[in-house]
Design a protein around this motif. Structure first.
Motif, PDB file in Angstrom:
ATOM      1  N   LEU A 214      -8.090  12.070  -4.300  1.00  0.00           N
ATOM      2  CA  LEU A 214      -7.809  10.894  -3.471  1.00  0.00           C
ATOM      3  C   LEU A 214      -8.130   9.529  -4.103  1.00  0.00           C
ATOM      4  CD1 LEU A 214      -8.894  12.400  -0.079  1.00  0.00           C
ATOM      5  CD2 LEU A 214      -6.624  12.119  -0.552  1.00  0.00           C
ATOM      6  N   ILE A 215      -7.770   9.444  -5.324  1.00  0.00           N
ATOM      7  CA  ILE A 215      -7.946   8.179  -5.974  1.00  0.00           C
ATOM      8  C   ILE A 215      -7.184   6.967  -5.715  1.00  0.00           C
ATOM      9  CG2 ILE A 215      -8.324   7.199  -8.352  1.00  0.00           C
ATOM     10  CD1 ILE A 215     -10.514   9.491  -7.985  1.00  0.00           C
ATOM     11  N   TRP A 216      -7.987   5.802  -5.293  1.00  0.00           N
ATOM     12  CA  TRP A 216      -7.199   4.468  -5.112  1.00  0.00           C
ATOM     13  C   TRP A 216      -7.162   3.594  -6.403  1.00  0.00           C
ATOM     14  CZ3 TRP A 216      -4.353   3.426  -0.901  1.00  0.00           C
ATOM     15  CH2 TRP A 216      -4.680   3.847   0.280  1.00  0.00           C
TER      16      TRP A 216
ATOM     17  N   GLU B 259      -6.678  -3.075 -11.761  1.00  0.00           N
ATOM     18  CA  GLU B 259      -7.406  -4.091 -11.316  1.00  0.00           C
ATOM     19  C   GLU B 259      -8.840  -3.259 -11.449  1.00  0.00           C
ATOM     20  OE1 GLU B 259      -6.864  -6.990 -12.195  1.00  0.00           O
ATOM     21  OE2 GLU B 259      -8.606  -8.057 -11.712  1.00  0.00           O
ATOM     22  N   ARG B 260      -8.952  -2.166 -10.161  1.00  0.00           N
ATOM     23  CA  ARG B 260     -10.134  -1.549  -9.931  1.00  0.00           C
ATOM     24  C   ARG B 260      -9.645  -0.267  -9.355  1.00  0.00           C
ATOM     25  NH1 ARG B 260     -13.566  -5.064  -5.690  1.00  0.00           N
ATOM     26  NH2 ARG B 260     -11.500  -5.160  -4.918  1.00  0.00           N
ATOM     27  N   VAL B 261     -10.722   0.606  -9.587  1.00  0.00           N
ATOM     28  CA  VAL B 261     -10.408   2.159  -9.086  1.00  0.00           C
ATOM     29  C   VAL B 261     -11.652   2.600  -8.011  1.00  0.00           C
ATOM     30  CG1 VAL B 261     -10.060   4.607  -9.869  1.00  0.00           C
ATOM     31  CG2 VAL B 261      -9.574   2.462 -11.189  1.00  0.00           C
ATOM     32  N   PHE B 262     -11.153   3.212  -7.110  1.00  0.00           N
ATOM     33  CA  PHE B 262     -12.049   3.706  -5.901  1.00  0.00           C
ATOM     34  C   PHE B 262     -11.751   5.400  -5.670  1.00  0.00           C
ATOM     35  CE2 PHE B 262     -10.960  -0.780  -5.211  1.00  0.00           C
ATOM     36  CZ  PHE B 262     -12.126  -1.445  -5.223  1.00  0.00           C
ATOM     37  N   ASP B 263     -13.047   5.737  -5.165  1.00  0.00           N
ATOM     38  CA  ASP B 263     -12.681   7.327  -4.765  1.00  0.00           C
ATOM     39  C   ASP B 263     -12.596   7.349  -3.415  1.00  0.00           C
ATOM     40  OD1 ASP B 263     -12.699  10.046  -4.465  1.00  0.00           O
ATOM     41  OD2 ASP B 263     -14.299  10.332  -5.923  1.00  0.00           O
ATOM     42  N   GLY B 264     -11.354   7.569  -2.930  1.00  0.00           N
ATOM     43  CA  GLY B 264     -11.187   7.958  -1.403  1.00  0.00           C
ATOM     44  C   GLY B 264     -11.623   9.022  -1.034  1.00  0.00           C
TER      45      GLY B 264
ATOM     46  N   ASP C 187      -0.189 -12.038  -8.840  1.00  0.00           N
ATOM     47  CA  ASP C 187      -1.526 -11.614  -8.688  1.00  0.00           C
ATOM     48  C   ASP C 187      -1.750 -10.979  -7.291  1.00  0.00           C
ATOM     49  OD1 ASP C 187      -2.925 -12.388 -10.836  1.00  0.00           O
ATOM     50  OD2 ASP C 187      -3.105 -14.352 -10.246  1.00  0.00           O
ATOM     51  N   SER C 188      -0.849 -10.755  -6.416  1.00  0.00           N
ATOM     52  CA  SER C 188      -0.970  -9.738  -5.457  1.00  0.00           C
ATOM     53  C   SER C 188      -1.286  -8.330  -5.603  1.00  0.00           C
ATOM     54  CB  SER C 188       0.129  -9.842  -4.470  1.00  0.00           C
ATOM     55  OG  SER C 188       1.434  -9.328  -5.191  1.00  0.00           O
ATOM     56  N   ARG C 189      -1.740  -7.467  -4.818  1.00  0.00           N
ATOM     57  CA  ARG C 189      -2.370  -6.423  -5.127  1.00  0.00           C
ATOM     58  C   ARG C 189      -1.333  -5.111  -4.460  1.00  0.00           C
ATOM     59  NH1 ARG C 189      -5.129  -9.603  -7.598  1.00  0.00           N
ATOM     60  NH2 ARG C 189      -7.481  -9.078  -7.853  1.00  0.00           N
ATOM     61  N   TYR C 190      -1.321  -4.121  -5.264  1.00  0.00           N
ATOM     62  CA  TYR C 190      -0.590  -3.104  -4.588  1.00  0.00           C
ATOM     63  C   TYR C 190      -1.527  -1.756  -4.753  1.00  0.00           C
ATOM     64  CZ  TYR C 190       3.076   0.816  -4.452  1.00  0.00           C
ATOM     65  OH  TYR C 190       3.773   1.699  -4.020  1.00  0.00           O
ATOM     66  N   MET C 191      -2.034  -1.392  -3.647  1.00  0.00           N
ATOM     67  CA  MET C 191      -3.010  -0.256  -3.450  1.00  0.00           C
ATOM     68  C   MET C 191      -2.302   0.966  -3.459  1.00  0.00           C
ATOM     69  SD  MET C 191      -5.712  -1.912  -3.427  1.00  0.00           S
ATOM     70  CE  MET C 191      -7.044  -0.509  -3.113  1.00  0.00           C
ATOM     71  N   VAL C 192      -2.528   1.928  -4.622  1.00  0.00           N
ATOM     72  CA  VAL C 192      -1.902   3.147  -4.638  1.00  0.00           C
ATOM     73  C   VAL C 192      -2.932   4.249  -4.519  1.00  0.00           C
ATOM     74  CG1 VAL C 192      -0.445   4.665  -5.981  1.00  0.00           C
ATOM     75  CG2 VAL C 192       0.151   2.098  -5.806  1.00  0.00           C
ATOM     76  N   GLN C 193      -2.694   5.059  -3.859  1.00  0.00           N
ATOM     77  CA  GLN C 193      -3.691   6.520  -3.878  1.00  0.00           C
ATOM     78  C   GLN C 193      -2.852   7.724  -4.348  1.00  0.00           C
ATOM     79  OE1 GLN C 193      -4.934   8.234   0.000  1.00  0.00           O
ATOM     80  NE2 GLN C 193      -6.908   8.311  -0.567  1.00  0.00           N
ATOM     81  N   LEU C 194      -3.352   8.466  -5.078  1.00  0.00           N
ATOM     82  CA  LEU C 194      -2.816   9.775  -5.724  1.00  0.00           C
ATOM     83  C   LEU C 194      -3.956  10.553  -6.206  1.00  0.00           C
ATOM     84  CD1 LEU C 194      -1.359   8.759  -9.275  1.00  0.00           C
ATOM     85  CD2 LEU C 194      -3.129   7.384  -8.319  1.00  0.00           C
ATOM     86  N   ALA C 195      -3.527  11.762  -6.587  1.00  0.00           N
ATOM     87  CA  ALA C 195      -4.450  12.833  -7.214  1.00  0.00           C
ATOM     88  C   ALA C 195      -4.416  12.485  -8.878  1.00  0.00           C
ATOM     89  CB  ALA C 195      -4.194  14.126  -6.939  1.00  0.00           C
ATOM     90  N   LEU C 196      -5.530  12.654  -9.394  1.00  0.00           N
ATOM     91  CA  LEU C 196      -5.299  12.392 -10.742  1.00  0.00           C
ATOM     92  C   LEU C 196      -6.076  13.536 -11.265  1.00  0.00           C
ATOM     93  CD1 LEU C 196      -5.966   8.551 -11.323  1.00  0.00           C
ATOM     94  CD2 LEU C 196      -4.105   9.744 -11.815  1.00  0.00           C
ATOM     95  N   TYR C 197      -5.545  14.365 -12.059  1.00  0.00           N
ATOM     96  CA  TYR C 197      -5.895  15.566 -12.750  1.00  0.00           C
ATOM     97  C   TYR C 197      -6.993  15.462 -13.804  1.00  0.00           C
ATOM     98  CZ  TYR C 197      -3.095  17.706  -9.328  1.00  0.00           C
ATOM     99  OH  TYR C 197      -2.404  18.215  -8.080  1.00  0.00           O
TER     100      TYR C 197
ATOM    101  N   VAL D   3       0.985  -1.157  -0.028  1.00  0.00           N
ATOM    102  CA  VAL D   3       0.006   0.140  -0.057  1.00  0.00           C
ATOM    103  C   VAL D   3       1.098   1.308  -0.009  1.00  0.00           C
ATOM    104  CG1 VAL D   3      -0.151   0.119   2.504  1.00  0.00           C
ATOM    105  CG2 VAL D   3      -1.992   1.122   1.304  1.00  0.00           C
ATOM    106  N   CYS D   4       0.273   2.283  -0.838  1.00  0.00           N
ATOM    107  CA  CYS D   4       1.231   3.515  -0.774  1.00  0.00           C
ATOM    108  C   CYS D   4       0.148   4.615  -0.804  1.00  0.00           C
ATOM    109  CB  CYS D   4       2.159   3.593  -1.875  1.00  0.00           C
ATOM    110  SG  CYS D   4       3.203   5.243  -2.113  1.00  0.00           S
ATOM    111  N   ALA D   5       0.113   5.170   0.467  1.00  0.00           N
ATOM    112  CA  ALA D   5      -1.188   6.249   0.530  1.00  0.00           C
ATOM    113  C   ALA D   5      -0.712   7.640   0.257  1.00  0.00           C
ATOM    114  CB  ALA D   5      -1.866   6.022   1.883  1.00  0.00           C
ATOM    115  N   ILE D   6      -1.811   8.562   0.239  1.00  0.00           N
ATOM    116  CA  ILE D   6      -1.789   9.821   0.466  1.00  0.00           C
ATOM    117  C   ILE D   6      -0.830  10.594  -0.626  1.00  0.00           C
ATOM    118  CG2 ILE D   6      -3.125  10.301   2.690  1.00  0.00           C
ATOM    119  CD1 ILE D   6      -0.305  11.169   3.879  1.00  0.00           C
ATOM    120  N   ALA D   7      -0.829  10.290  -1.719  1.00  0.00           N
ATOM    121  CA  ALA D   7      -0.022  10.803  -2.916  1.00  0.00           C
ATOM    122  C   ALA D   7       1.470  10.655  -2.704  1.00  0.00           C
ATOM    123  CB  ALA D   7      -0.367  12.269  -2.899  1.00  0.00           C
TER     124      ALA D   7
END
Ligand SMILES: C[S@@+](CC[C@H](N)C(=O)[O-])C[C@H]1O[C@@H](n2cnc3c(N)ncnc32)[C@H](O)[C@@H]1O
Length: 221
Positions: free
Chosen positions: A207-209, A186-191, A94-104, A66-70
């Motif tokens: 805050l897009i994951w 794989e998937r996108v979420f709005d944090g 197949d493991s997951r890497y959750m990354v949160q960032l701003a997308l403009y 996981v890598c959070a808050i931009a």
């Protein structure tokens, strides 16, 4: 779980409390020391390692990351490529890497991300304003500014302002960077929503994951 850019270890602590085996890396000795103290204080297992998230070899692999808050926006495009190569070498297929960032929004129409909050501990209290001062989407750069005002305590009245040169991503430039790595989106979420809600792949926001899946093929750089 691996957390690149773990800072003072608040995610490491939260994940360790849920029974996960956690390792964080950060290039700031001060942050690594804080993270180690935090884990030790709570008698939680886990490790904080002083290392660069664009060039590391921990000699083991992980089931998730996981890598959070931009945090990822501290990396240039070239550094992101090296970071994702390192992550691919450390993550199981197949493991997951959750990354949160701003997308403009490439049209430049969205409001620039900003947030303000107050924190206190003992006699010290702070007001923090985090603003996006400038964005140049053509150059892929965003200037973010933190302003910390000390409201109470021995240093009352002091103001600390720091500028942070970050990379500005759009869904297109980010998607193109991921496409050259060993990960797929794989998937996108709005944090910004609580709990985060699934959104379409080209969603923009502060805050897009992105749930990245480590593909079987590994691209070596
Ligand atoms: C925004 S903070 C996030 C801290 C933590 N993840 C949290 O949410 O509290 C970003 C962190 O990334 C670290 N960092 C920036 N560039 C780095 C690099 N190249 N390698 C390792 N850590 C880095 C900084 O030292 C900082 O602690």
């Amino acid at each position: 779980m691996l957390e690149p850019g773990c800072g003072s270890g608040r995610y490491l602590e939260a994940l360790a409390r849920r029974g996960l085996d956690v390792v964080g890396i950060d290039s700031s000795p001060v942050m690594v020391e804080l993270a180690r103290k935090r884990l030790a204080k709570s008698s939680l297992p886990g490790e904080a390692v002083l290392d660069d998230m664009t060039d590391f070899d921990l000699g083991r692999s992980f089931d998730g990351a996981v890598c959070a808050i931009a945090t990822i926006q501290h990396l240039t495009r070239e550094e992101l490529g090296r970071h994702l190569s390192c992550m691919a070498r450390h993550l199981a297929e197949d493991s997951r890497y959750m990354v949160q960032l701003a997308l403009y929004d490439p049209s430049g129409r969205q409001r620039l991300p900003s947030s303000s909050w107050e924190e206190s501990r003992g006699e010290l209290s702070l007001r923090i304003d985090w603003t996006t001062a400038e964005v140049d989407l053509a150059a892929g750069r965003a200037l973010q500014r933190s302003r910390i005002e000390i409201l109470t305590g021995p240093r009352k009245g002091e103001v600390v302002v720091e500028d942070h040169a970050m990379t500005a991503w759009t869904p297109e430039t980010w998607g193109a960077a991921i496409a050259t790595s060993s990960f797929v989106i794989e998937r996108v979420f709005d944090g910004a929503e609580e709990p985060p809600v699934p959104v379409e792949e080209h969603a923009t926001g502060g805050l897009i994951w992105h749930e990245l899946r480590r593909e079987a093929r590994a691209i070596e750089r």
